[in-house]
Write an enzyme that holds these catalytic residues in place. Structure first.
Site, PDB file in Angstrom:
ATOM      1  N   VAL A  70       0.733  -1.199   0.002  1.00  0.00           N
ATOM      2  CA  VAL A  70       0.017  -0.083  -0.092  1.00  0.00           C
ATOM      3  C   VAL A  70       1.071   1.389   0.090  1.00  0.00           C
ATOM      4  CG1 VAL A  70      -0.275  -0.082   2.523  1.00  0.00           C
ATOM      5  CG2 VAL A  70      -1.829   1.411   1.180  1.00  0.00           C
ATOM      6  N   TYR A  72       0.541   6.011  -0.513  1.00  0.00           N
ATOM      7  CA  TYR A  72      -0.347   7.163  -0.553  1.00  0.00           C
ATOM      8  C   TYR A  72      -0.013   7.947  -1.679  1.00  0.00           C
ATOM      9  CZ  TYR A  72      -2.079  11.552   0.729  1.00  0.00           C
ATOM     10  OH  TYR A  72      -2.887  12.878   0.766  1.00  0.00           O
ATOM     11  N   GLY A 155       6.258   1.043  -7.702  1.00  0.00           N
ATOM     12  CA  GLY A 155       5.477   0.097  -7.970  1.00  0.00           C
ATOM     13  C   GLY A 155       5.158   0.091  -9.337  1.00  0.00           C
ATOM     14  N   GLY A 166       4.318   3.391 -11.879  1.00  0.00           N
ATOM     15  CA  GLY A 166       5.792   3.902 -11.730  1.00  0.00           C
ATOM     16  C   GLY A 166       6.237   4.059 -10.633  1.00  0.00           C
ATOM     17  N   CYS A 184       4.275   0.662   2.218  1.00  0.00           N
ATOM     18  CA  CYS A 184       4.809  -0.529   1.322  1.00  0.00           C
ATOM     19  C   CYS A 184       4.885  -1.706   2.235  1.00  0.00           C
ATOM     20  CB  CYS A 184       6.187  -0.196   0.955  1.00  0.00           C
ATOM     21  SG  CYS A 184       6.074   1.473  -0.391  1.00  0.00           S
TER      22      CYS A 184
END
Length: 220
Positions: A70, A72, A155, A166, A184
């Protein structure tokens, strides 16, 4: 490479547009690099664990097909989406990730900030105590993130040798939403931006510098 500065755009619509472009391209389609900014959103990687979203508050959580856990996205962050044909470029995934991280490191270096890689944890990190020190991370590190803050996330998704998703570079943003996740997938990992490190710059300058470095490393 065709560089497109999109400004602030909706995440879901941009995600759909990346997939549409990638699905529709052929061997002659020129590569593109999209530079943009998103309204607040959490994104989960393909194998992302929902438990890493600790407290989303009112921020939307979007499931994606990229790698990683994950992260943000929000105002004050430069998000770069290289849409690249790796076969035409003549490189494989490992080299592609290396080049993305190199572009981020060189971009940070333009403000005298030293970026670091951490083995097994894609993205770029900085020393919180000495962000401009050129010393490398050495010696045994039982906690690989000790003394570090994450300033750039990575990612990607690759299908038929073609890339999308990207990198994201934190420039000057409200960092509090990172407290609502394990960035992450790493509990307690601190996220930082250039402003936190004493760098005064604007989004356009940061986007231009990162875009130039990415284009250099991802062009034949």
């Amino acid at each position: 490479m065709d560089i497109r500065v999109l400004g602030r755009v909706d995440y879901a619509a941009t995600y759909d547009a990346m997939r549409t472009f990638t699905d529709g391209r052929d061997d002659g389609t020129p590569d593109q690099l999209w530079l943009c900014e998103h309204a607040p959103v959490y994104t989960l990687g393909q194998a992302g664990k929902p438990e890493h979203v600790l407290n989303p508050r009112q921020i939307e959580v979007v499931q994606t097909d990229r790698g990683g856990q994950v992260t943000y996205h929000g105002p004050g962050q430069v998000v770069a989406y290289p849409l690249v044909d790796l076969r035409r470029l003549g490189i494989f995934v490992k080299e592609y990730v290396f080049r993305l991280e190199t572009a981020l490191i060189q971009t940070l270096n333009s403000w005298d900030i030293t970026g670091h890689r951490v083995a097994g944890a894609p993205g770029i990190y900085v020393s919180l105590a000495a962000p401009s020190s050129h010393g490398q991370l050495t010696g045994p590190r039982p906690d690989p993130f000790a003394g570090l803050g994450k300033i750039a996330a990575l990612g990607i998704k690759i299908t038929r040798h073609r890339t999308y998703h990207g990198v994201a570079l934190n420039v000057a943003m409200d960092l509090s939403p990172f407290d609502g996740i394990n960035p992450c997938g790493y509990a307690g990992l601190r996220s930082v931006d250039l402003a936190t490190l004493g760098v005064s710059t604007d989004w356009g300058t940061a986007a231009a510098r990162l875009g130039e470095r990415l284009a250099t490393h991802l062009s034949p």
